[in-house]
Design a protein around this motif. Sequence first.
Motif, PDB file in Angstrom:
ATOM      1  N   GLY A   1       1.843  -5.638   3.061  1.00  0.00           N
ATOM      2  CA  GLY A   1       1.744  -4.508   1.995  1.00  0.00           C
ATOM      3  C   GLY A   1       0.514  -3.885   2.252  1.00  0.00           C
ATOM      4  N   PRO A   2      -0.373  -3.522   1.273  1.00  0.00           N
ATOM      5  CA  PRO A   2      -1.514  -2.602   1.637  1.00  0.00           C
ATOM      6  C   PRO A   2      -2.726  -3.382   1.929  1.00  0.00           C
ATOM      7  CG  PRO A   2      -1.184  -2.872  -0.924  1.00  0.00           C
ATOM      8  CD  PRO A   2       0.117  -3.668  -0.127  1.00  0.00           C
ATOM      9  N   VAL A   3      -2.577  -4.663   1.891  1.00  0.00           N
ATOM     10  CA  VAL A   3      -3.600  -5.668   2.255  1.00  0.00           C
ATOM     11  C   VAL A   3      -3.665  -5.820   3.640  1.00  0.00           C
ATOM     12  CG1 VAL A   3      -4.688  -7.976   1.760  1.00  0.00           C
ATOM     13  CG2 VAL A   3      -3.253  -6.590  -0.085  1.00  0.00           C
ATOM     14  N   VAL A   4      -4.846  -5.710   4.320  1.00  0.00           N
ATOM     15  CA  VAL A   4      -5.191  -6.237   5.813  1.00  0.00           C
ATOM     16  C   VAL A   4      -6.246  -7.249   5.692  1.00  0.00           C
ATOM     17  CG1 VAL A   4      -5.904  -5.166   8.260  1.00  0.00           C
ATOM     18  CG2 VAL A   4      -4.653  -3.564   6.554  1.00  0.00           C
ATOM     19  N   ARG A   5      -5.768  -8.402   6.395  1.00  0.00           N
ATOM     20  CA  ARG A   5      -6.929  -9.500   6.339  1.00  0.00           C
ATOM     21  C   ARG A   5      -7.031  -9.576   8.065  1.00  0.00           C
ATOM     22  NH1 ARG A   5      -4.363 -14.447   3.206  1.00  0.00           N
ATOM     23  NH2 ARG A   5      -5.538 -13.812   0.977  1.00  0.00           N
ATOM     24  N   THR A   6      -8.295 -10.277   8.369  1.00  0.00           N
ATOM     25  CA  THR A   6      -8.645 -10.546   9.605  1.00  0.00           C
ATOM     26  C   THR A   6      -9.186 -11.894   9.394  1.00  0.00           C
ATOM     27  OG1 THR A   6      -9.159  -8.321  10.189  1.00  0.00           O
ATOM     28  CG2 THR A   6      -9.895  -9.904  11.470  1.00  0.00           C
ATOM     29  N   VAL A   7      -8.623 -12.769  10.082  1.00  0.00           N
ATOM     30  CA  VAL A   7      -8.733 -14.370   9.956  1.00  0.00           C
ATOM     31  C   VAL A   7      -9.077 -14.745  11.391  1.00  0.00           C
ATOM     32  CG1 VAL A   7      -7.550 -14.707   7.877  1.00  0.00           C
ATOM     33  CG2 VAL A   7      -6.515 -15.173   9.933  1.00  0.00           C
ATOM     34  N   VAL A   8     -10.026 -15.979  11.302  1.00  0.00           N
ATOM     35  CA  VAL A   8     -10.118 -16.893  12.502  1.00  0.00           C
ATOM     36  C   VAL A   8      -9.373 -17.995  12.432  1.00  0.00           C
ATOM     37  CG1 VAL A   8     -12.146 -17.643  14.004  1.00  0.00           C
ATOM     38  CG2 VAL A   8     -12.572 -15.490  12.736  1.00  0.00           C
ATOM     39  N   VAL A   9      -8.616 -18.217  13.472  1.00  0.00           N
ATOM     40  CA  VAL A   9      -7.917 -19.574  13.442  1.00  0.00           C
ATOM     41  C   VAL A   9      -9.065 -20.821  13.854  1.00  0.00           C
ATOM     42  CG1 VAL A   9      -6.114 -20.777  14.638  1.00  0.00           C
ATOM     43  CG2 VAL A   9      -5.924 -18.334  14.506  1.00  0.00           C
TER      44      VAL A   9
ATOM     45  N   GLN B   1     -10.214  -0.432  -5.827  1.00  0.00           N
ATOM     46  CA  GLN B   1      -9.807   1.080  -5.872  1.00  0.00           C
ATOM     47  C   GLN B   1      -8.263   1.104  -6.427  1.00  0.00           C
ATOM     48  OE1 GLN B   1      -9.879   2.672  -2.071  1.00  0.00           O
ATOM     49  NE2 GLN B   1      -9.446   4.461  -2.784  1.00  0.00           N
ATOM     50  N   ARG B   2      -7.553   0.126  -6.192  1.00  0.00           N
ATOM     51  CA  ARG B   2      -6.075  -0.005  -6.628  1.00  0.00           C
ATOM     52  C   ARG B   2      -6.042  -0.125  -8.197  1.00  0.00           C
ATOM     53  NH1 ARG B   2      -4.828  -3.173  -2.368  1.00  0.00           N
ATOM     54  NH2 ARG B   2      -4.658  -4.946  -3.634  1.00  0.00           N
ATOM     55  N   ARG B   3      -6.983  -0.956  -8.607  1.00  0.00           N
ATOM     56  CA  ARG B   3      -7.215  -1.246 -10.064  1.00  0.00           C
ATOM     57  C   ARG B   3      -7.560   0.107 -10.820  1.00  0.00           C
ATOM     58  NH1 ARG B   3     -10.705  -2.609 -13.900  1.00  0.00           N
ATOM     59  NH2 ARG B   3     -12.699  -2.405 -12.370  1.00  0.00           N
ATOM     60  N   LEU B   4      -8.414   0.621 -10.225  1.00  0.00           N
ATOM     61  CA  LEU B   4      -9.199   2.068 -10.737  1.00  0.00           C
ATOM     62  C   LEU B   4      -8.074   3.242 -10.725  1.00  0.00           C
ATOM     63  CD1 LEU B   4     -12.961   1.691 -10.043  1.00  0.00           C
ATOM     64  CD2 LEU B   4     -11.798   1.294 -12.305  1.00  0.00           C
ATOM     65  N   ALA B   5      -7.240   3.465  -9.743  1.00  0.00           N
ATOM     66  CA  ALA B   5      -6.343   4.475  -9.560  1.00  0.00           C
ATOM     67  C   ALA B   5      -5.270   4.349 -10.429  1.00  0.00           C
ATOM     68  CB  ALA B   5      -6.050   4.491  -7.780  1.00  0.00           C
ATOM     69  N   PRO B   6      -5.236   5.560 -10.911  1.00  0.00           N
ATOM     70  CA  PRO B   6      -4.037   5.858 -12.112  1.00  0.00           C
ATOM     71  C   PRO B   6      -2.664   5.500 -11.462  1.00  0.00           C
ATOM     72  CG  PRO B   6      -4.662   7.991 -11.416  1.00  0.00           C
ATOM     73  CD  PRO B   6      -5.607   6.736 -10.756  1.00  0.00           C
TER      74      PRO B   6
END
Length: 137
Positions: A55-63, A96-101
Amino acid sequence: MEKLRIDKWLWAARFYKTRSLATEEVNKGRVQVGGQDVKPAREIKAGDHVTLRSGPVVRTVVVVGISQARGPAPVAQALYSETPESLQARTAAAEQRRLAPEPAHSLDHGRPTKRQRRDLDQVGQGWGDRWSASVDD
């Protein structure tokens, strides 16, 4: 060194509910290893950097670890560590999503009822035969 297919690892690490969903996301280009798009059969090992978008969430993880079986959430969370930049970006995006109307909250009403539409049509009779609000020359 132990290796595992990326779709199996994403499923075992509980990023996706089913392995077929993980495969679809990889095929759509939403999962990258080392900054490059991969195929579901790509093998990963400990130390690889995986970027995934849900969705709008981008994650960068290390295995950190490899597991062939899907276990409980605490075990799944031990298979990876999220980078500090990714954590910071995720919290900033969430704020930002929480504050956006919400755009839907700006709508006062939905579709007009039959009575409201007839009232609007009666008010519109003052326009005469004009079908547009543009200025006639």
